[in-house]
Design a protein around this motif. Structure first.
Motif, PDB file in Angstrom:
ATOM      1  N   LEU A  12       0.603  -1.243  -0.064  1.00  0.00           N
ATOM      2  CA  LEU A  12       0.049  -0.015  -0.163  1.00  0.00           C
ATOM      3  C   LEU A  12       0.894   1.273   0.050  1.00  0.00           C
ATOM      4  O   LEU A  12       0.604   2.332  -0.901  1.00  0.00           O
ATOM      5  CB  LEU A  12      -0.964  -0.014   1.121  1.00  0.00           C
ATOM      6  N   LEU A  13       2.184   1.124   0.699  1.00  0.00           N
ATOM      7  CA  LEU A  13       2.888   2.440   0.810  1.00  0.00           C
ATOM      8  C   LEU A  13       3.574   2.697  -0.618  1.00  0.00           C
ATOM      9  O   LEU A  13       3.844   3.681  -1.070  1.00  0.00           O
ATOM     10  CB  LEU A  13       3.767   2.212   1.934  1.00  0.00           C
ATOM     11  N   LEU A  14       4.084   1.580  -0.988  1.00  0.00           N
ATOM     12  CA  LEU A  14       4.358   1.599  -2.503  1.00  0.00           C
ATOM     13  C   LEU A  14       3.370   2.105  -3.503  1.00  0.00           C
ATOM     14  O   LEU A  14       3.905   3.073  -4.637  1.00  0.00           O
ATOM     15  CB  LEU A  14       5.166   0.155  -2.989  1.00  0.00           C
ATOM     16  N   ALA A  15       2.250   1.611  -3.563  1.00  0.00           N
ATOM     17  CA  ALA A  15       1.093   2.056  -4.279  1.00  0.00           C
ATOM     18  C   ALA A  15       0.748   3.432  -4.091  1.00  0.00           C
ATOM     19  O   ALA A  15       0.477   4.257  -5.004  1.00  0.00           O
ATOM     20  CB  ALA A  15      -0.226   1.378  -3.900  1.00  0.00           C
ATOM     21  N   ALA A  16       1.308   4.168  -2.721  1.00  0.00           N
ATOM     22  CA  ALA A  16       0.797   5.462  -2.458  1.00  0.00           C
ATOM     23  C   ALA A  16       1.737   6.313  -3.695  1.00  0.00           C
ATOM     24  O   ALA A  16       1.646   7.431  -4.126  1.00  0.00           O
ATOM     25  CB  ALA A  16       0.878   5.804  -0.766  1.00  0.00           C
ATOM     26  N   GLY A  17       3.056   5.793  -3.362  1.00  0.00           N
ATOM     27  CA  GLY A  17       4.339   6.296  -4.137  1.00  0.00           C
ATOM     28  C   GLY A  17       3.860   6.281  -5.590  1.00  0.00           C
ATOM     29  O   GLY A  17       3.904   7.446  -6.449  1.00  0.00           O
ATOM     30  N   ARG A  18       3.467   5.251  -6.160  1.00  0.00           N
ATOM     31  CA  ARG A  18       2.943   5.303  -7.565  1.00  0.00           C
ATOM     32  C   ARG A  18       1.952   6.456  -7.964  1.00  0.00           C
ATOM     33  O   ARG A  18       1.919   6.983  -8.914  1.00  0.00           O
ATOM     34  CB  ARG A  18       2.563   3.762  -8.024  1.00  0.00           C
ATOM     35  N   CYS A  19       0.885   6.593  -6.703  1.00  0.00           N
ATOM     36  CA  CYS A  19      -0.240   7.429  -7.339  1.00  0.00           C
ATOM     37  C   CYS A  19       0.416   8.939  -6.930  1.00  0.00           C
ATOM     38  O   CYS A  19      -0.273   9.959  -7.567  1.00  0.00           O
ATOM     39  CB  CYS A  19      -1.289   6.956  -6.007  1.00  0.00           C
ATOM     40  N   ALA A  20       1.351   9.121  -6.185  1.00  0.00           N
ATOM     41  CA  ALA A  20       2.121  10.395  -5.876  1.00  0.00           C
ATOM     42  C   ALA A  20       2.645  10.894  -7.182  1.00  0.00           C
ATOM     43  O   ALA A  20       2.483  12.089  -7.501  1.00  0.00           O
ATOM     44  CB  ALA A  20       2.905  10.309  -4.762  1.00  0.00           C
ATOM     45  N   TYR A  21       3.286  10.034  -7.939  1.00  0.00           N
ATOM     46  CA  TYR A  21       3.817  10.382  -9.219  1.00  0.00           C
ATOM     47  C   TYR A  21       2.657  11.200 -10.128  1.00  0.00           C
ATOM     48  O   TYR A  21       3.008  11.702 -11.045  1.00  0.00           O
ATOM     49  CB  TYR A  21       4.379   9.205  -9.930  1.00  0.00           C
ATOM     50  N   GLY A  22       1.436  10.598  -9.916  1.00  0.00           N
ATOM     51  CA  GLY A  22       0.315  11.453 -10.751  1.00  0.00           C
ATOM     52  C   GLY A  22      -0.283  12.340  -9.980  1.00  0.00           C
ATOM     53  O   GLY A  22      -1.349  12.809 -10.496  1.00  0.00           O
ATOM     54  N   GLY A  23       0.025  12.758  -8.812  1.00  0.00           N
ATOM     55  CA  GLY A  23      -0.511  13.990  -8.107  1.00  0.00           C
ATOM     56  C   GLY A  23      -1.373  13.578  -6.797  1.00  0.00           C
ATOM     57  O   GLY A  23      -2.018  14.458  -6.232  1.00  0.00           O
ATOM     58  N   MET A  24      -1.495  12.386  -6.695  1.00  0.00           N
ATOM     59  CA  MET A  24      -2.386  12.044  -5.565  1.00  0.00           C
ATOM     60  C   MET A  24      -1.917  11.631  -4.098  1.00  0.00           C
ATOM     61  O   MET A  24      -0.649  11.490  -4.258  1.00  0.00           O
ATOM     62  CB  MET A  24      -3.234  10.538  -5.860  1.00  0.00           C
ATOM     63  N   PHE A  25      -2.322  11.868  -2.959  1.00  0.00           N
ATOM     64  CA  PHE A  25      -2.046  11.633  -1.742  1.00  0.00           C
ATOM     65  C   PHE A  25      -0.781  12.645  -1.402  1.00  0.00           C
ATOM     66  O   PHE A  25       0.122  12.431  -0.463  1.00  0.00           O
ATOM     67  CB  PHE A  25      -1.427  10.379  -1.556  1.00  0.00           C
ATOM     68  N   LEU A  26      -0.637  13.736  -2.196  1.00  0.00           N
ATOM     69  CA  LEU A  26       0.457  14.624  -1.762  1.00  0.00           C
ATOM     70  C   LEU A  26       0.559  15.232  -0.473  1.00  0.00           C
ATOM     71  O   LEU A  26       1.645  15.341   0.255  1.00  0.00           O
ATOM     72  CB  LEU A  26       0.558  15.628  -2.783  1.00  0.00           C
ATOM     73  N   PRO A  27      -0.601  15.887   0.022  1.00  0.00           N
ATOM     74  CA  PRO A  27      -0.682  16.284   1.612  1.00  0.00           C
ATOM     75  C   PRO A  27      -0.341  15.250   2.478  1.00  0.00           C
ATOM     76  O   PRO A  27       0.540  15.493   3.316  1.00  0.00           O
ATOM     77  CB  PRO A  27      -2.234  17.035   1.660  1.00  0.00           C
ATOM     78  N   GLU A  28      -0.852  14.147   2.245  1.00  0.00           N
ATOM     79  CA  GLU A  28      -0.507  13.062   3.385  1.00  0.00           C
ATOM     80  C   GLU A  28       0.746  12.771   3.059  1.00  0.00           C
ATOM     81  O   GLU A  28       1.411  12.313   4.292  1.00  0.00           O
ATOM     82  CB  GLU A  28      -1.528  11.677   2.961  1.00  0.00           C
ATOM     83  N   ILE A  29       1.564  12.454   1.954  1.00  0.00           N
ATOM     84  CA  ILE A  29       2.759  12.128   1.979  1.00  0.00           C
ATOM     85  C   ILE A  29       3.694  13.126   2.345  1.00  0.00           C
ATOM     86  O   ILE A  29       4.688  12.818   2.967  1.00  0.00           O
ATOM     87  CB  ILE A  29       3.370  11.908   0.649  1.00  0.00           C
ATOM     88  N   GLY A  30       3.388  14.636   2.230  1.00  0.00           N
ATOM     89  CA  GLY A  30       4.056  15.466   2.715  1.00  0.00           C
ATOM     90  C   GLY A  30       4.034  15.566   4.168  1.00  0.00           C
ATOM     91  O   GLY A  30       5.216  15.838   4.785  1.00  0.00           O
ATOM     92  N   ALA A  31       3.181  15.315   4.771  1.00  0.00           N
ATOM     93  CA  ALA A  31       3.156  15.141   6.141  1.00  0.00           C
ATOM     94  C   ALA A  31       3.950  14.042   6.847  1.00  0.00           C
ATOM     95  O   ALA A  31       4.630  14.315   7.840  1.00  0.00           O
ATOM     96  CB  ALA A  31       1.545  14.849   6.767  1.00  0.00           C
TER      97      ALA A  31
END
Length: 301
Positions: free
Chosen positions: A209-228
């Motif tokens: 799920l964490l790796l998937a979050a990174g893949r999604c971040a590359y497209g602009g998703m979950f950026l506030p959560e990943i920044g935190a």
């Protein structure tokens, strides 16, 4: 009409050529027998035995003749095979979906070596959003989880995936400052000799799920959560750097950064490092599929 995937096209075509559900059930039985045996054909005697023993045909044995006469199969020199290998793969995947008791059970079946090539069909054939997401979650394949969060498997499955990833990122952020860092020899100049110690270790599903979050971040998703999450990780990282400097290390900052975000990070890499690995995987494998502005990694001292 309206089909927008290879799986839907095959489903429509097979329904047209085999309108009887009893016949389709028998074809699924044959496809599964071939798949389990890693074969593309069955001796006719073996095919007949499989059909006679199939529970769905117990009350309609006369349907066996219709199954053998189906235009989807051909019999030549005493052996039965499907007219095209894709028919067998689709029907075998459908058999797994119908026989699995829940999403976790389906994932277990799809993780078996003989069934791994059936994943694409099986996931799309599972029509229940919750069972479908349970299957994706148990498979723990980052690319599939990222696809789910991007809506590849429908809006309901998308909501489940996004909520699951968001919840994990929030939890990881809360415990990130508790992590500690140690090295065997603080005076060494190697940048990869450090080990992170965390409040908890991520399960294979959470890691995916964490790796998937990174893949999604590359497209602009979950950026506030990943920044935190990265900000919270900085708290632990700064403490680690100060401790290393106090112990005499001349490469304290580089060592902590390398063991947190570096390409050769230790297996105890923090959650933020796992997410960044997902971003890097997306840069390599998903770039051509991204049609929205992408997030950019910004390295700062």
């Amino acid at each position: 009409p309206g089909a927008d995937s290879n799986t839907e096209v095959l489903a429509a075509y097979i329904r047209r050529l085999a309108p009887s559900e009893t016949v389709r059930a028998g074809l699924r039985c044959l496809a599964q027998a071939m798949n389990d045996g890693v074969r593309t054909a069955l001796p006719i005697a073996e095919a007949m035995t499989a059909l006679h023993r199939y529970p769905a045909l117990a009350t309609t044995p006369s349907a066996i003749d219709d199954i053998l006469d189906s235009p989807l199969v051909q019999i030549h020199q005493g052996r039965l095979r499907f007219d095209h290998e894709n028919f067998a793969r689709f029907l075998a995947a459908h058999h797994l979906v119908l026989t699995a008791t829940d999403g976790a059970a389906l994932a277990q079946l799809l993780n078996e070596p003989a069934h791994r090539d059936l994943r694409d069909h099986a996931i799309l054939l599972e029509s229940d959003p919750t069972r479908r997401y349970d299957t994706l979650r148990e498979l723990a394949v980052p690319a599939l989880l990222a696809a789910a969060a991007n809506g590849a498997y429908g809006p309901d499955t998308e909501k489940l995936a996004r909520a699951d990833i968001t919840e994990l990122l929030v939890h990881a952020t809360a415990i990130a400052p508790e992590s500690t860092f140690s090295v065997e020899d603080p005076t060494a100049t190697s940048l990869h000799g450090g080990t992170w110690h965390h409040a908890r270790r991520w399960t294979p599903i959470e890691n995916a799920l964490l790796l998937a979050a990174g893949r999604c971040a590359y497209g602009g998703m979950f950026l506030p959560e990943i920044g935190a999450l990265m900000d919270a990780t900085d708290i632990a990282a700064r403490a680690a750097m100060r401790d290393l400097q106090a112990a005499g290390s001349r490469v304290a900052i580089s060592t902590v950064v390398a063991c947190t975000y570096g390409a050769f990070s230790h297996r105890t890499v923090p959650a933020a490092g796992i997410v960044i690995q997902g971003v890097e995987e997306a840069q390599v494998f998903d770039r051509e599929d991204t049609d929205v502005p992408t997030a950019t990694l910004i390295w700062r001292p």
